[in-house]
Design a protein around this motif. Sequence first.
Motif, short mmCIF file in Angstrom:
data_model
loop_
_atom_site.label_atom_id
_atom_site.label_comp_id
_atom_site.label_asym_id
_atom_site.label_seq_id
_atom_site.Cartn_x
_atom_site.Cartn_y
_atom_site.Cartn_z
N PHE A 81 86.81 160.29 -33.74
CA PHE A 81 87.23 159.16 -33.36
C PHE A 81 87.61 160.56 -31.52
CE2 PHE A 81 85.46 156.25 -35.26
CZ PHE A 81 84.45 155.13 -34.49
N ALA A 82 87.85 160.19 -30.76
CA ALA A 82 89.24 160.70 -29.69
C ALA A 82 89.87 159.63 -28.42
CB ALA A 82 89.29 162.21 -29.00
N ILE A 83 90.79 158.75 -29.68
CA ILE A 83 91.33 157.62 -28.78
C ILE A 83 92.55 158.49 -28.13
CG2 ILE A 83 90.23 156.42 -30.59
CD1 ILE A 83 93.22 156.06 -31.54
N ASP A 84 92.49 157.40 -26.81
CA ASP A 84 93.79 157.13 -25.48
C ASP A 84 94.59 156.08 -26.25
OD1 ASP A 84 92.43 158.73 -23.79
OD2 ASP A 84 91.63 158.07 -22.76
N THR A 85 96.03 155.73 -25.81
CA THR A 85 96.68 155.13 -26.24
C THR A 85 97.04 153.52 -24.63
OG1 THR A 85 98.43 155.96 -25.46
CG2 THR A 85 98.15 156.25 -27.57
N ARG A 86 97.00 152.55 -25.10
CA ARG A 86 97.07 151.59 -23.84
C ARG A 86 97.49 152.36 -22.93
NH1 ARG A 86 98.47 146.48 -24.99
NH2 ARG A 86 97.63 147.33 -26.77
N GLY A 87 96.71 152.26 -21.68
CA GLY A 87 97.94 153.09 -20.49
C GLY A 87 97.36 154.59 -20.08
N HIS A 88 96.96 154.98 -21.48
CA HIS A 88 96.12 156.25 -21.09
C HIS A 88 94.78 156.69 -20.51
CE1 HIS A 88 100.36 156.29 -22.63
NE2 HIS A 88 100.59 157.69 -22.32
N GLY A 89 94.43 157.54 -20.40
CA GLY A 89 93.13 157.85 -19.49
C GLY A 89 92.10 156.68 -19.19
N LYS A 90 91.04 155.81 -19.82
CA LYS A 90 90.67 154.86 -19.43
C LYS A 90 91.32 153.68 -20.43
CE LYS A 90 86.73 157.36 -18.15
NZ LYS A 90 85.40 157.67 -17.94
N SER A 91 92.06 153.56 -21.19
CA SER A 91 92.34 152.53 -21.59
C SER A 91 93.62 152.14 -21.18
CB SER A 91 93.34 152.75 -22.85
OG SER A 91 92.27 153.04 -23.71
N PRO A 92 93.18 150.39 -20.55
CA PRO A 92 94.20 149.44 -19.94
C PRO A 92 95.72 149.15 -20.04
CG PRO A 92 92.43 148.13 -20.45
CD PRO A 92 92.16 149.27 -20.57
N MET A 93 96.83 148.56 -19.62
CA MET A 93 97.65 149.11 -20.26
C MET A 93 97.77 147.70 -21.51
SD MET A 93 100.52 149.86 -17.75
CE MET A 93 102.26 149.47 -18.39
#
Length: 179
Positions: A1-13
């Motif tokens: 998995f390659a994940i974004d943290t909240r508020g980064h990439g396509k992940s909402p805050m």
Amino acid sequence: FAIDTRGHGKSPMGEKPFLLSQFADDLRDFMDMHGVERAHILGASDGANIAMLFALRYPERVKSLVLNSGNLDPSGLDPAFLEEIRASYETAADTYDAALLRLMLFEPNIEPEALIRITAPTLVIAGDDDLIPEAHTRLIAAHIPNSRLVFLSGTHSVAAEDPEAFNAAADAFYDAQKC
């Protein structure tokens, strides 16, 4: 998995606090949602900071760590860069940008002595011209038992600048751990 943290990439805050400790809890929630009991975790920059916090909070969930250009606290950033961030923060409105700048100015807050609790095999890796001073990177490695330390030719973005060298160092680490 390659994940974004909240508020980064396509992940909402989202509605939860925009804090590195929350990001570590988000990683736990992500792993739970996907049925991942334990993982090899590679984090770069704030991702390395989140990985350290995660390993301290949830040690049983970590098989190994690769910490690329992490810092224990804001003093672990290049002073000139930190001053630029401070100046930008003072003029930023209460926005997403201000929240990101706040992370760099006030987080993380990890005591070096706490790192002795990280028992997973760990690779500490950074560029030799990084925003994280070499002494600070060495401090992290010195406090994590049985960690390996590697400096590559490059900046804070060494993984993108020289992916072959970065991946070779990570692969050698994983091979030594028989991952």
